[in-house]
Design a protein around this motif. Structure first.
Motif: not given
Lengths: 209, 335
Positions: A120, A122, B115-117, B125, B243-247
């Motif tokens: 979720w 990567s 979130g998926v790069n 997922n 939720g991905i970067t926490k920025v």
């Protein structure tokens, strides 16, 4: 399989003359006093050996998953490595480099089927330890990963080598776990400030024997 | 020198020659280069057909009930029409509107939060998510490797009858990168093949003024994240990119999705809160909360769209419908 241990030792053994090979060995010393360890898995990558300020050995595609439950993963062999100089240091990453984290689907120890990959968000879990602290019966799960600044979690370590025969590197897992306040923080499952903090601390508990 | 250049371009073409047909190749001639690295996964007919079969196979889910196509239906731009959030096995509900699968080769990241790069790891997922297929990668590999038919197809596609994580996931990418939409009325208009009505022309003008800075032609997306000022749904509590970067500054930012085929991809927004395109346009035209601190800078200007303007804008958006894409039998359930 549940194992208990105080520290994990890994050996880097090489011969600078007739043997023409390198062997990296990981060895566990088990103690059942403080912690019950259910899972201990981590990557080491980008292994390099140096001598006289030059790099004399640099492994291509250097990613190794060390797993407490897989004794064969405690040994890394380079049967054809040859040196004509005195080596004086070793360096490696605890964890994976950012290239591995952005390259899509990879194989071998980096295969997501190994359970060290976050789908979720990567990227690889660089270091995973799960278990129970015996005195307080606290269950803990620390999954340390994340490759993007400011939350990158792999750490480069360099140690001097002062012997021709065997290099012994120790991870003192028990001391690492001792300094975590498990009442406040008993799990880390995402990249972020906690994972960075624990990764910084973790690198202090690797040492040369 | 010239020969060398010709040689290089010939090599470049060869990596993706199996990707799309000549018609589509000429349709995208002026588009940006795809981001997906075809050199690492050259598309072949066998690989495409294998990915297509996997895409439509419900055996991939833990209880054998849903396939990828359950939430990504071709006729609606490969999204889950009429469902605000996607549904998984046993009636489980996710938290986001399933995204369209259109022109994915030009995306640098995936999911509403980015979130998926890499496209190759995206399919992990839905396979493993509790609210989607709730299966494991290992189970899926065991399943395809125990099928004589799949073993033959993996051999034909990748030269190895034993599927690995890599070949399984690359097979999906062979299919999903092939979902190229490049023949809408808008595309035909830009190629000089058809005329726009006066209404569509006015809609295009308004689109260029107010929308194109984020939904950039010809892909009508950006590989970027922004907040369009929607209030947070307290039942979902979805902070998006944060939720991905926490920025902190990424709070409430979501992917800027493509608008291609938007006529058919309802409901709209990351949580599917709007059912009608006119509600979406009305939201941007009349309902933006200008004092919302998270609102994208690009939306901090009153659009002054009259009711007629709003209708014209929708008429333009409907020119992004690509029937050759939505009804291309090559992308449908395999025979």
């Amino acid at each position: 399989m549940i194992r208990s241990l105080l520290c994990l030792l890994f050996l880097v053994a090489y011969s600078s003359n007739a043997q023409d090979r390198i062997e990296i060995q990981f060895d566990s010393h088990q103690f059942a006093e403080m912690y019950e360890i259910e899972t201990l898995r981590f990557y080491i990558s980008n292994i390099e050996l140096h001598g006289k300020n030059e790099t004399h050995f640099k492994e291509e595609n250097s990613y190794h998953l060390v797993d407490l439950e897989e004794p064969e993963s405690w040994v890394i062999r380079y049967p054809n490595a040859k040196f004509n100089v005195q080596l004086d240091s070793i360096s490696f990453l605890i964890g994976t480099d950012s290239l591995a984290n952005v390259s899509g689907i990879l194989e071998g120890d980096l295969d997501p089927i190994k359970g060290m990959y976050w789908a979720w968000n990567s990227g690889y879990i660089n270091f995973k330890v799960e278990g129970k602290k015996r005195d307080s019966n606290t269950h803990f799960e620390y999954h340390l990963g994340g490759y993007l600044p400011p939350h990158a979690t792999s750490r480069k370590l360099t140690f001097p080598i002062n012997t021709d025969e065997v290099i012994l590197i120790k991870l003192n897992l028990s001391q690492f776990l001792d300094q975590i306040d498990m009442q406040l923080l008993n799990e880390v499952m995402i990249p972020g400030a906690d994972a960075v903090q624990l990764s910084n601390q973790l690198s202090n508990y690797f040492s040369i024997e | 020198m010239l020969i060398a250049l010709v040689g290089i371009s010939a090599i470049l073409v060869s990596f993706n020659e199996g990707w799309i047909d000549d018609d589509q190749r000429s349709q995208i001639a002026d588009w940006p280069e795809p981001i997906y690295d075809f050199e690492k996964n050259p598309i072949t007919e066998e690989g495409f057909q294998l990915g297509r079969k996997l895409f439509y196979d419900p055996e991939l889910s833990r209880d054998n009930t849903i396939s990828c196509a359950n939430c990504h239906l071709q006729y609606t731009g490969f999204t889950h029409v009429d469902h605000a959030v996607s549904h998984g096995i046993e009636g489980r509900k996710g938290t986001r509107n399933s995204p369209v699968l259109i022109n994915l080769a030009w995306n640098s990241s995936f999911h509403w939060d980015g979130g998926v790069n890499h496209l190759d790891v995206q399919a992990l997922n839905p396979i493993e998510h509790f609210a989607e297929m709730d299966n494991t990668l290992k189970n899926v590999l065991d399943y395809v490797n125990s099928s004589k038919q799949y073993r033959g197809e993996f051999f034909n596609a990748f030269g190895d009858s034993v599927a690995s994580s890599k070949t399984l996931l690359q097979a999906f990418s062979q299919f999903t990168t092939s979902l190229v939409s490049s023949n809408s009325k808008y595309d035909q208009f830009t190629r000089g093949e058809v005329e726009f009505t006066a209404q569509e022309k006015n809609g295009l003008k308004l689109f260029d003024q107010h929308c194109n800075s984020c939904h950039i032609a010809p892909l009508f997306n950006s590989n970027d994240f922004a907040s369009n000022g929607l209030s947070i749904d307290p039942t979902l509590n979805d902070l998006g990119r944060y939720g991905i970067t926490k920025v902190g500054t990424d709070s409430l930012k979501f992917r800027i999705p493509t608008l291609r085929n938007i006529e058919h991809t309802y409901p709209y927004m990351h949580d599917g809160r709007y059912r009608k395109l006119r509600e979406v346009v009305k939201y941007y035209a009349d309902e933006l909360d200008q004092i919302n601190p998270y609102l994208s800078e690009k939306l901090k200007a009153d659009m002054h769209l009259t009711e007629t303007d709003q209708k014209d804008l929708i008429a333009f958006l409907c020119t992004l419908t690509d029937r050759t894409f939505l009804y291309n039998r090559r992308f449908g359930f395999p025979n």
